[in-house]
Design a protein around this motif. Sequence first.
Motif, PDB file in Angstrom:
ATOM      1  N   LEU B  98     -38.693  67.761   3.032  1.00  0.00           N
ATOM      2  CA  LEU B  98     -39.746  68.616   2.484  1.00  0.00           C
ATOM      3  C   LEU B  98     -41.127  68.197   2.978  1.00  0.00           C
ATOM      4  N   MET B  99     -41.307  66.902   3.192  1.00  0.00           N
ATOM      5  CA  MET B  99     -42.610  66.383   3.595  1.00  0.00           C
ATOM      6  C   MET B  99     -42.897  66.645   5.071  1.00  0.00           C
ATOM      7  N   ARG B 100     -41.829  66.687   5.897  1.00  0.00           N
ATOM      8  CA  ARG B 100     -42.012  66.732   7.356  1.00  0.00           C
ATOM      9  C   ARG B 100     -42.948  67.832   7.844  1.00  0.00           C
ATOM     10  N   PRO B 101     -42.770  69.116   7.399  1.00  0.00           N
ATOM     11  CA  PRO B 101     -43.677  70.150   7.912  1.00  0.00           C
ATOM     12  C   PRO B 101     -45.097  70.019   7.383  1.00  0.00           C
ATOM     13  N   LEU B 102     -45.283  69.260   6.271  1.00  0.00           N
ATOM     14  CA  LEU B 102     -46.597  69.194   5.636  1.00  0.00           C
ATOM     15  C   LEU B 102     -47.451  68.070   6.187  1.00  0.00           C
ATOM     16  N   SER B 103     -46.852  66.902   6.389  1.00  0.00           N
ATOM     17  CA  SER B 103     -47.657  65.744   6.749  1.00  0.00           C
ATOM     18  C   SER B 103     -46.895  64.778   7.655  1.00  0.00           C
ATOM     19  N   GLY B 104     -47.460  64.502   8.816  1.00  0.00           N
ATOM     20  CA  GLY B 104     -46.843  63.581   9.763  1.00  0.00           C
ATOM     21  C   GLY B 104     -46.847  62.163   9.243  1.00  0.00           C
ATOM     22  N   SER B 105     -48.030  61.696   8.785  1.00  0.00           N
ATOM     23  CA  SER B 105     -48.115  60.315   8.315  1.00  0.00           C
ATOM     24  C   SER B 105     -47.340  60.148   7.007  1.00  0.00           C
ATOM     25  N   GLY B 106     -47.373  61.187   6.148  1.00  0.00           N
ATOM     26  CA  GLY B 106     -46.639  61.136   4.889  1.00  0.00           C
ATOM     27  C   GLY B 106     -45.148  60.991   5.113  1.00  0.00           C
ATOM     28  N   SER B 107     -44.601  61.798   6.046  1.00  0.00           N
ATOM     29  CA  SER B 107     -43.159  61.730   6.259  1.00  0.00           C
ATOM     30  C   SER B 107     -42.773  60.452   7.003  1.00  0.00           C
ATOM     31  N   LEU B 108     -43.658  59.979   7.891  1.00  0.00           N
ATOM     32  CA  LEU B 108     -43.362  58.719   8.580  1.00  0.00           C
ATOM     33  C   LEU B 108     -43.305  57.570   7.565  1.00  0.00           C
ATOM     34  N   GLY B 109     -44.212  57.613   6.577  1.00  0.00           N
ATOM     35  CA  GLY B 109     -44.202  56.613   5.517  1.00  0.00           C
ATOM     36  C   GLY B 109     -42.879  56.611   4.768  1.00  0.00           C
ATOM     37  N   LEU B 110     -42.393  57.815   4.403  1.00  0.00           N
ATOM     38  CA  LEU B 110     -41.129  57.930   3.676  1.00  0.00           C
ATOM     39  C   LEU B 110     -39.972  57.417   4.516  1.00  0.00           C
ATOM     40  N   VAL B 111     -39.970  57.780   5.817  1.00  0.00           N
ATOM     41  CA  VAL B 111     -38.873  57.353   6.699  1.00  0.00           C
ATOM     42  C   VAL B 111     -38.870  55.825   6.840  1.00  0.00           C
ATOM     43  N   THR B 112     -40.059  55.254   7.037  1.00  0.00           N
ATOM     44  CA  THR B 112     -40.166  53.806   7.177  1.00  0.00           C
ATOM     45  C   THR B 112     -39.640  53.100   5.922  1.00  0.00           C
ATOM     46  N   GLU B 113     -39.995  53.668   4.764  1.00  0.00           N
ATOM     47  CA  GLU B 113     -39.537  53.097   3.497  1.00  0.00           C
ATOM     48  C   GLU B 113     -38.008  53.144   3.397  1.00  0.00           C
ATOM     49  N   LEU B 114     -37.422  54.304   3.766  1.00  0.00           N
ATOM     50  CA  LEU B 114     -35.964  54.450   3.715  1.00  0.00           C
ATOM     51  C   LEU B 114     -35.291  53.457   4.661  1.00  0.00           C
ATOM     52  N   ILE B 115     -35.876  53.308   5.871  1.00  0.00           N
ATOM     53  CA  ILE B 115     -35.293  52.397   6.860  1.00  0.00           C
ATOM     54  C   ILE B 115     -35.357  50.957   6.342  1.00  0.00           C
ATOM     55  N   ASN B 116     -36.457  50.608   5.707  1.00  0.00           N
ATOM     56  CA  ASN B 116     -36.589  49.249   5.188  1.00  0.00           C
ATOM     57  C   ASN B 116     -35.674  48.980   3.994  1.00  0.00           C
ATOM     58  N   THR B 117     -35.455  50.015   3.147  1.00  0.00           N
ATOM     59  CA  THR B 117     -34.582  49.796   1.973  1.00  0.00           C
ATOM     60  C   THR B 117     -33.109  49.829   2.353  1.00  0.00           C
ATOM     61  N   HIS B 118     -32.726  50.827   3.153  1.00  0.00           N
ATOM     62  CA  HIS B 118     -31.299  51.029   3.423  1.00  0.00           C
ATOM     63  C   HIS B 118     -30.848  50.419   4.740  1.00  0.00           C
ATOM     64  N   GLY B 119     -31.791  50.003   5.595  1.00  0.00           N
ATOM     65  CA  GLY B 119     -31.438  49.460   6.903  1.00  0.00           C
ATOM     66  C   GLY B 119     -31.477  50.544   7.963  1.00  0.00           C
ATOM     67  N   ALA B 120     -31.985  50.200   9.142  1.00  0.00           N
ATOM     68  CA  ALA B 120     -32.134  51.181  10.219  1.00  0.00           C
ATOM     69  C   ALA B 120     -30.781  51.726  10.660  1.00  0.00           C
ATOM     70  N   ASP B 121     -29.721  50.902  10.535  1.00  0.00           N
ATOM     71  CA  ASP B 121     -28.427  51.319  11.055  1.00  0.00           C
ATOM     72  C   ASP B 121     -27.497  51.880   9.978  1.00  0.00           C
ATOM     73  N   SER B 122     -28.032  52.100   8.768  1.00  0.00           N
ATOM     74  CA  SER B 122     -27.246  52.771   7.733  1.00  0.00           C
ATOM     75  C   SER B 122     -27.232  54.270   8.022  1.00  0.00           C
ATOM     76  N   PHE B 123     -26.344  54.989   7.316  1.00  0.00           N
ATOM     77  CA  PHE B 123     -26.301  56.443   7.514  1.00  0.00           C
ATOM     78  C   PHE B 123     -27.643  57.075   7.154  1.00  0.00           C
TER      79      PHE B 123
END
Lengths: 200, 181
Positions: B98-123
């Motif tokens: 939902l964030m992706r079309p609205l904000s580049g930095s906002g969605s990058l923040g969310l993705v970075t957070e997910l990668i850090n919590t779940h691991g880059a190589d998780s699903f």
Amino acid sequence: MLNYIWLGLVLCSIVVGTVNGRLKEVTEAAFQMAETSVTIAIGLIGIMSLWLGLMRIAEKAGIVRFLAWLLTPLFKLIFPEIPKGHPSLGSMLLNISASWLGLGNAATPLGLKAMEQLQELNPVKDTASDSQVTFLAINTASITIVPTTIIAVRASAGSANATEIIGTTIFASGCATIIAILASRLLRHFFPVRKEASHD
Amino acid sequence: MTEILRSAINILSEALVPLFIAVVPLVAMIRGVKIYEQFVEGAKDGFNVAVRIIPYLVAILVAIGMFRASGALDWVAGAIRPLTEAIGMPAEILPVALMRPLSGSGSLGLVTELINTHGADSFIGRLASTLYGSTETTFYVLAVYFGSVGITRSRHAVLAGLLADATGVLAAVFICRVLFL
């Protein structure tokens, strides 16, 4: 359409913000984003000047026309209304190649150059032409062969294989691009250009 | 094989800009173009273009900033969650989509957070990465591209852009489920 989206976003924010008790944050966000917009625009000046300078040289040397000529068969399908060999085709090719390679700060100035050249062909200046909508839609979907930013994030998070998402990204953005082209082609008749409405 | 392809792509993306900056003036000089004068002439527009997009950026980014700050995105996410779960999209991914079309930095923040919590190589990490790379910040692109030439009537551009975004999300979920699950 933008009128409704804009009003919808603003009204939603006020209503939901009131209910959530975040009205102060909403107001702060408005002021902060107004400032951010200017920062973004000012940040573009240098890189914009560099690419527009290079593009001017490329244009004078006939390089842009040459690229346009090369691409005419393919672009004839996607942009049927653009005359053969028009310089906008060359600029669009450069913009699309730059975004394919993940060169974001080259892609934007090149895309804006293409938009300006498309504007020369546009009879109603405040309304987007068919080609401009298609070109914009392709850019919002943007195929990326090298998603540089996300690869860097993955690598720094200790990924065993930071680049393994390249294939899936190409697939997903490829699908998005195809739909972008089809949608801009199929929807154009529902959103006709209205000449007389240009001053309201 | 993929290793060769990957390094070829990397070399290409690193070499293309310097190549362009070298070859264009060279060809132009050979063809008798006064390159310095022409460069300066073209570069003059850089300032004007950047300044011209400011009102459009302010309009779009302010509306999006308010929308994000109000927490309305969580409401939208709540409303469509049953739908996205039915197609096999993990709940954690929905805010990114939902964030992706609205904000580049906002969605990058969310993705970075997910990668850090779940691991880059998780699903989830792989799906979030694919999602981020597969579409652009639609509203930002619209404001900048149309703003630079003074277009206010965007016709079906928003709709086409959002349809493309939705397709990118669906395609990302599909391909990641096939390859990574």
